[in-house]
Design an enzyme around this catalytic site. Structure first.
Site, PDB file in Angstrom:
ATOM      1  CB  ILE A   7      -0.953   0.041   1.181  1.00  9.02           C
ATOM      2  CG1 ILE A   7      -2.014  -1.214   1.203  1.00  9.02           C
ATOM      3  CG2 ILE A   7      -1.681   1.358   1.335  1.00  9.02           C
ATOM      4  CD1 ILE A   7      -2.639  -1.704   2.485  1.00  9.02           C
ATOM      5  CB  CYS A   8       0.790   4.216   0.680  1.00  3.75           C
ATOM      6  SG  CYS A   8       1.279   5.757   1.023  1.00  3.75           S
ATOM      7  CB  ILE A   9       5.736   4.885  -0.142  1.00  4.02           C
ATOM      8  CG1 ILE A   9       7.102   5.048  -0.727  1.00  4.02           C
ATOM      9  CG2 ILE A   9       5.838   4.361   1.522  1.00  4.02           C
ATOM     10  CD1 ILE A   9       7.166   5.566  -1.982  1.00  4.02           C
TER      11      ILE A   9
ATOM     12  N   PRO B   9       5.145  -0.436  -2.385  1.00  5.04           N
ATOM     13  CG  PRO B   9       3.320  -0.218  -3.777  1.00  5.04           C
ATOM     14  CD  PRO B   9       3.870   0.261  -2.434  1.00  5.04           C
TER      15      PRO B   9
ATOM     16  CB  THR C  96      -4.108   0.200  -3.665  1.00  8.08           C
ATOM     17  OG1 THR C  96      -5.056   1.268  -4.103  1.00  8.08           O
ATOM     18  CG2 THR C  96      -3.976   0.440  -2.153  1.00  8.08           C
TER      19      THR C  96
END
Length: 219
Positions: free
Chosen positions: A135-137, A139, A190
């Site tokens: 989620i968010c950063i 990845p 996401t």
């Protein structure tokens, strides 16, 4: 039959740890879907401590596991004790702690490394073919965990996407309310607060991610 999901946290607070809204939304959705959850975090010092009121760095030392325990209401374990065989899926919420405590992406960018205990835990799920949600950063860690060619999103931030591409990831732009899935690798990502302007916007994508990770765990 309910699924067991491991959640790795990176501290407590958007600027130096796990993003609290993202973490709570993730835990809430997992509970609403009947999943059994165990939180984990590395037992290491934070990179630094940020005063979330002023935004200034503080002359203080805090531990990632101890701080993460605030979000988990004390029900948390050292990530060294995360045994993949006991779980069906893995999810990492965002927050700068991912880039500062679970890795050194914040300081090293595309040349970053992932904290060894976190990397070992994540790779165990990948090697077993179990689904992972980032989620968010989070990845930003995908290429280090899955290897070159992994498909993921951090939304549409050009600089961050460029760093992911340099690391070997294939970045797909994505709306805050949507998810990107790498079907071959069972990875779901996401943007959440990489794009979200409100907690409801963050939840719109996170809920879809949790639902899809659980679907993949049932397959």
């Amino acid at each position: 039959m309910s699924k067991k999901v491991a959640v790795i946290l990176s501290g407590c607070g958007v600027y130096d740890g796990a993003e609290i809204h993202e973490s709570v939304i993730t835990l809430l959705r997992l509970d609403q879907r009947g999943a059994e959850v165990q939180c984990f975090a590395p037992n290491v010092p934070q990179l630094h401590v940020v005063d979330h009121y002023s935004g200034d760095e503080m002359n203080e030392i805090r531990n990632v596991l101890v701080e993460s325990a605030r979000i988990a209401r004390g029900q948390i374990k050292d990530v060294k004790l995360l045994h993949m065989a006991e779980f069906d899926a893995l999810i990492l919420p965002g927050g700068f702690g991912v880039a500062k405590n679970l890795s050194d992406f914040a300081t090293s960018g595309a040349g970053c490394t992932v904290q060894p205990d976190v990397l070992a835990a994540c790779k165990a799920f990948v090697d077993a073919g179990k689904p992972v949600g980032l989620i968010c950063i989070a990845p930003a860690l995908a290429a280090k965990i899955f290897g070159a060619g992994v498909i993921c999103t951090i939304g549409n931030d050009a600089d961050t996407a460029s760093a992911l591409t340099q690391m070997g990831a294939e970045h797909h732009e994505c709306e805050v309310s949507e998810i990107v899935e790498d079907e071959a690798r069972k990875l779901v990502t996401t943007p959440a607060y990489m794009l979200a302007k409100s907690i409801a916007e963050a939840a719109s994508g996170i809920n879809k991610l949790v639902d899809r990770v659980l679907e993949l765990a049932h397959h």
